[in-house]
Design an enzyme around this catalytic site. Structure first.
Site, PDB file in Angstrom:
ATOM      1  N   CYS B  42       0.861  -1.196   0.000  1.00 26.45           N
ATOM      2  CA  CYS B  42       0.000   0.000   0.000  1.00 26.45           C
ATOM      3  C   CYS B  42       0.890   1.236   0.000  1.00 26.45           C
ATOM      4  CB  CYS B  42      -0.899  -0.016   1.237  1.00 26.45           C
ATOM      5  SG  CYS B  42      -1.941   1.432   1.393  1.00 26.45           S
ATOM      6  N   TRP B  43       0.681   2.123  -0.982  1.00 25.55           N
ATOM      7  CA  TRP B  43       1.506   3.332  -0.993  1.00 25.55           C
ATOM      8  C   TRP B  43       0.716   4.515  -0.412  1.00 25.55           C
ATOM      9  CZ3 TRP B  43       1.254   1.833  -6.554  1.00 25.55           C
ATOM     10  CH2 TRP B  43       0.296   2.527  -7.264  1.00 25.55           C
ATOM     11  N   GLU B  44      -0.361   4.218   0.258  1.00 23.75           N
ATOM     12  CA  GLU B  44      -1.106   5.231   1.027  1.00 23.75           C
ATOM     13  C   GLU B  44      -1.526   6.405   0.147  1.00 23.75           C
ATOM     14  OE1 GLU B  44       1.499   5.920   4.336  1.00 23.75           O
ATOM     15  OE2 GLU B  44       1.893   3.778   4.400  1.00 23.75           O
ATOM     16  N   CYS B  45      -2.119   6.075  -0.979  1.00 25.53           N
ATOM     17  CA  CYS B  45      -2.521   7.112  -1.927  1.00 25.53           C
ATOM     18  C   CYS B  45      -3.850   7.744  -1.533  1.00 25.53           C
ATOM     19  CB  CYS B  45      -2.633   6.523  -3.328  1.00 25.53           C
ATOM     20  SG  CYS B  45      -3.988   5.349  -3.513  1.00 25.53           S
TER      21      CYS B  45
END
Lengths: 260, 154
Positions: B42-45
């Site tokens: 997860c790149w926390e977009c």
């Protein structure tokens, strides 16, 4: 077929007390299952901890009258299934919910008030019973094959069954077998007795599996919706920002998720 | 920290599954609620956080603007064309932000596939697609004259 009371014919080989005792046992199973569910999962403790935290974060106090108004608004929302953001899910839920209410209430009325052919039921009661079961089937099978999220959004097979399906499948089995049994009973088919057995098994699973199924969502969901409304009213809003002070002029871009 | 789902709020609508660019938001096979199946990826977009109609997904804000013990929550109102943020810091300070996300109705912009494909002359041109019309500059694009440091119109 629709106007015949299928429960009255049971008195030919069963005391009316046995179906009545069965209905009472199912009500007790639901009550006991819900209490066990709350204790086992700690859902009541979670709810009240969350309620206290929400009250602590609030910037204004919600009075008794306002609380009553919020409770009524929550009840109105629950009765209209207003919490669903998908229209198809909402219609399917309304069909299933009101079908189940009609089916359950008329079952109790027919079993307790008109248990034998000597006490003929007005045609409206068996008709509402049949229509209720049909509504469950329409809403439930629509949901099961086309709407439920792992089929609609994940592309899973509608025939894949897991424990989360216990409630909807036992409900559908109960309503479907009830209709088949009633038809067999009225038409004098030899299948009436086996279908009655299957109907009773499905119904016992439906009401006896409350701790493992989502049957008790009818109690928990309105409680969570009420807490959300109170959180909005006291300003805590679950830490969410306040809505923008702008007119809603752009329409909606939300479409049915079709990820796969 | 990657996204996580409040199971009591999620109704399993699948909007987060639809929007996740990493394809890691899925529906839990047991509970039929959304779940991040691969938090490491997860790149926390915030796509799923904004898309959730029930505001059931949360994510810890980036540490460069909000240290531990804070709350960052977002409200996307597509009918108003806005996105609002509330940051609550652990010392009690609160910051609210509100931004427009568009100024025209949804679906009012013609998608690329509805335009005619470019011809050889357009492909050989220095201009980008729909330029110079889309720049809405009266008289066309400004251009340099013969002298590289002197404008043609001066």
């Amino acid at each position: 077929m629709l106007a015949a009371n299928p429960f009255a014919a049971l008195s030919a080989f069963l005391s009316p007390l046995i179906p009545q005792a069965y209905v009472v046992a199912m009500v007790l199973l639901v009550a006991a299952g819900t209490v066990y569910d709350m204790l086992h999962k700690g859902s009541a403790r979670y709810f009240f901890d969350s309620w206290d935290a929400m009250k602590r974060r609030g910037v204004r106090r919600v009075g008794g009258g306002e609380m009553l108004g919020l409770a009524l608004a929550t009840a109105a929302e629950a009765l209209a299934s207003g919490e669903f953001c998908s229209t198809r899910r909402r219609i399917a839920h309304l069909l299933t919910m009101y079908g189940f209410a009609a089916y359950a209430v008329t079952t109790a009325v027919l079993v307790f008030c008109y248990p034998t052919p000597a006490t003929p039921a007005p045609a409206i009661w068996p008709e509402v019973w049949s229509v209720g079961a049909l509504m469950i089937c329409v809403g439930g099978y629509w949901f099961w094959f086309f709407i439920r999220v792992d089929v609609a959004a994940e592309g899973n097979s509608p025939w894949r069954v897991v424990r989360a399906d216990l409630f909807i499948l036992s409900l559908l089995a109960s309503a479907t077998l009830a209709l088949f049994w009633a038809y067999a009973q009225v038409s004098g088919s030899a299948w009436a007795l086996p279908l009655l057995g299957l109907y009773l098994i499905a119904t016992t699973v439906l009401f006896g599996s409350v701790p493992w199924s989502k049957f008790s969502h009818m109690f928990f969901k309105p409680a969570a919706a009420f807490e959300k409304r109170v959180a909005d009213a006291n300003g805590s809003r679950n830490n969410l920002p306040a809505p923008a002070d702008l007119p809603a002029t752009f329409g909606s871009v939300r479409r049915q998720p079709r990820h796969y | 920290m990657p996204t996580f789902v409040y199971m009591t709020r999620c109704d399993g609508c699948g909007h987060c599954v639809d929007i996740c660019p990493s394809d890691i938001m899925h529906i839990d096979k047991t509970y039929r609620r959304a779940v991040n199946i691969e938090p490491n990826m997860c790149w926390e977009c915030y796509s799923c956080v904004k898309a959730c109609p029930q505001n059931a997904i949360d994510v810890r804000g980036y540490a460069d603007f909000a240290p531990l013990g804070h709350s960052v929550r977002v409200l996307r109102e597509e009918r108003k064309g806005t996105i609002s943020w509330k940051v609550k810091f652990r010392d009690g300070r609160e910051k609210d932000f509100e931004s427009p996300i568009r100024t025209t109705p949804w679906d009012s912009i013609k998608p690329p596939q509805d335009y005619a494909p470019p011809g050889p002359a357009e492909l050989a041109s220095q201009s980008l697609a729909h330029e110079p019309d889309s720049l809405k500059i009266p008289g066309g694009l400004p251009a340099l004259g013969k002298h590289p440091l002197k404008r043609r119109d001066s």
